[in-house]
Design a protein around this motif. Sequence first.
Motif, mmCIF file in Angstrom:
data_model
loop_
_atom_site.group_PDB
_atom_site.id
_atom_site.type_symbol
_atom_site.label_atom_id
_atom_site.label_comp_id
_atom_site.label_asym_id
_atom_site.label_seq_id
_atom_site.Cartn_x
_atom_site.Cartn_y
_atom_site.Cartn_z
ATOM 1 N N PRO A 1 -8.726 -13.399 -16.949
ATOM 2 C CA PRO A 1 -7.952 -13.462 -15.735
ATOM 3 C C PRO A 1 -8.212 -11.923 -15.173
ATOM 4 O O PRO A 1 -8.401 -11.094 -15.917
ATOM 5 C CB PRO A 1 -6.657 -13.758 -16.389
ATOM 6 C CG PRO A 1 -6.650 -14.411 -17.497
ATOM 7 C CD PRO A 1 -7.893 -13.969 -18.067
ATOM 8 N N SER A 2 -7.918 -11.900 -13.840
ATOM 9 C CA SER A 2 -8.174 -10.667 -13.176
ATOM 10 C C SER A 2 -6.910 -10.536 -11.972
ATOM 11 O O SER A 2 -6.698 -11.585 -11.337
ATOM 12 C CB SER A 2 -9.580 -10.424 -12.614
ATOM 13 O OG SER A 2 -10.025 -11.686 -11.674
ATOM 14 N N VAL A 3 -6.899 -9.293 -11.518
ATOM 15 C CA VAL A 3 -6.391 -9.092 -10.339
ATOM 16 C C VAL A 3 -7.089 -7.984 -9.572
ATOM 17 O O VAL A 3 -7.786 -7.295 -10.050
ATOM 18 C CB VAL A 3 -4.852 -8.805 -10.560
ATOM 19 C CG1 VAL A 3 -4.089 -10.026 -11.310
ATOM 20 C CG2 VAL A 3 -4.784 -7.705 -11.453
ATOM 21 N N ARG A 4 -6.507 -7.885 -8.529
ATOM 22 C CA ARG A 4 -6.912 -6.606 -7.566
ATOM 23 C C ARG A 4 -5.579 -5.956 -6.975
ATOM 24 O O ARG A 4 -4.441 -6.359 -7.298
ATOM 25 C CB ARG A 4 -7.767 -6.843 -6.227
ATOM 26 C CG ARG A 4 -9.101 -7.354 -6.584
ATOM 27 C CD ARG A 4 -9.950 -7.674 -5.295
ATOM 28 N NE ARG A 4 -10.206 -6.604 -4.797
ATOM 29 C CZ ARG A 4 -10.732 -6.639 -3.361
ATOM 30 N NH1 ARG A 4 -10.851 -7.754 -2.651
ATOM 31 N NH2 ARG A 4 -10.842 -5.517 -2.643
ATOM 32 N N LEU A 5 -5.795 -4.596 -6.519
ATOM 33 C CA LEU A 5 -4.568 -3.817 -6.228
ATOM 34 C C LEU A 5 -4.656 -3.830 -4.719
ATOM 35 O O LEU A 5 -5.507 -3.558 -4.103
ATOM 36 C CB LEU A 5 -4.747 -2.410 -6.743
ATOM 37 C CG LEU A 5 -3.341 -1.508 -6.414
ATOM 38 C CD1 LEU A 5 -2.106 -2.234 -7.048
ATOM 39 C CD2 LEU A 5 -3.724 -0.219 -7.122
ATOM 40 N N ALA A 6 -3.368 -3.833 -4.112
ATOM 41 C CA ALA A 6 -3.418 -3.940 -2.517
ATOM 42 C C ALA A 6 -2.046 -2.744 -2.334
ATOM 43 O O ALA A 6 -1.073 -3.038 -3.043
ATOM 44 C CB ALA A 6 -3.159 -5.305 -2.023
ATOM 45 N N MET A 7 -2.258 -2.097 -1.153
ATOM 46 C CA MET A 7 -1.097 -1.377 -0.787
ATOM 47 C C MET A 7 -1.160 -1.219 0.757
ATOM 48 O O MET A 7 -1.891 -1.257 1.225
ATOM 49 C CB MET A 7 -1.184 0.108 -1.514
ATOM 50 C CG MET A 7 -2.591 0.779 -0.943
ATOM 51 S SD MET A 7 -2.807 2.078 -2.212
ATOM 52 C CE MET A 7 -3.487 1.215 -3.709
#
Length: 242
Positions: free
Chosen positions: A133-139
């Motif tokens: 599993p993986s995610v990215r970061l958003a801001m």
Amino acid sequence: MSQEILGQAGGIAQHGNVYRPDSSGGGHAIDQLDEAAAEEEGAAAGGPCTLSEGLAGLPAYLACKTGLLDLFSNVARALTLLAGLLAASLLLIWFYLHRASTAARKAASYISTAERAYVFGGPTDLNLLPSRPSVRLAMENYGKTPALLKEWLVDFAQVEPHGNRPSYDSLKAVPTGEILEPDRLFSPATVFKSDIEAPFFVVGYIKYADVFDQVHMTRFCVAVAPDGKAVTAGPAAWSARD
């Protein structure tokens, strides 16, 4: 007979002449009383100027005769009054300066609060592939001025974090110098992969500085279910922001 009467009358006349009031003598006694009263009033007022102690008392005698003592006394009273007024004026000036500085600090605090950057963010683009599993970061910056991003961190945990003092693996922090403008959405190209299959927890933070050189941090802690649903988890300190 008549002579005796006349003699007695003459005696009475002489006797009257002896005790007749003398205007000059009576006036002299009254003058003495007036002078004594005047002297008493003078003594009550401080007494006349007298020369005593020989030449040593001459300066005081001259000062008394010329009125310098009264002058010095009046000058001393005037200086005392002036000093009191000056002290009161200084106290009043300090009071208004204190109020002005307090108002200025409040205004500056309000300006920095109203005009600073506010960066919020967290994991996005969740991928639950069985292999990894993986995610990215958003801001995004919701403030009115730019934010200088200093570093961010994304990590995974199998157990829900606990405690009111968040701790992270500092080796996984990513330093940066990205400028995040107001109302700009930003997502780094990095993909953060997990060695843990769902369910798991994504924890991390975004550290940034505003234009007033104040450093802030936005933290996140998200629970990811096997079906891909994500909700905020953990104690409030792990999702706090300032």
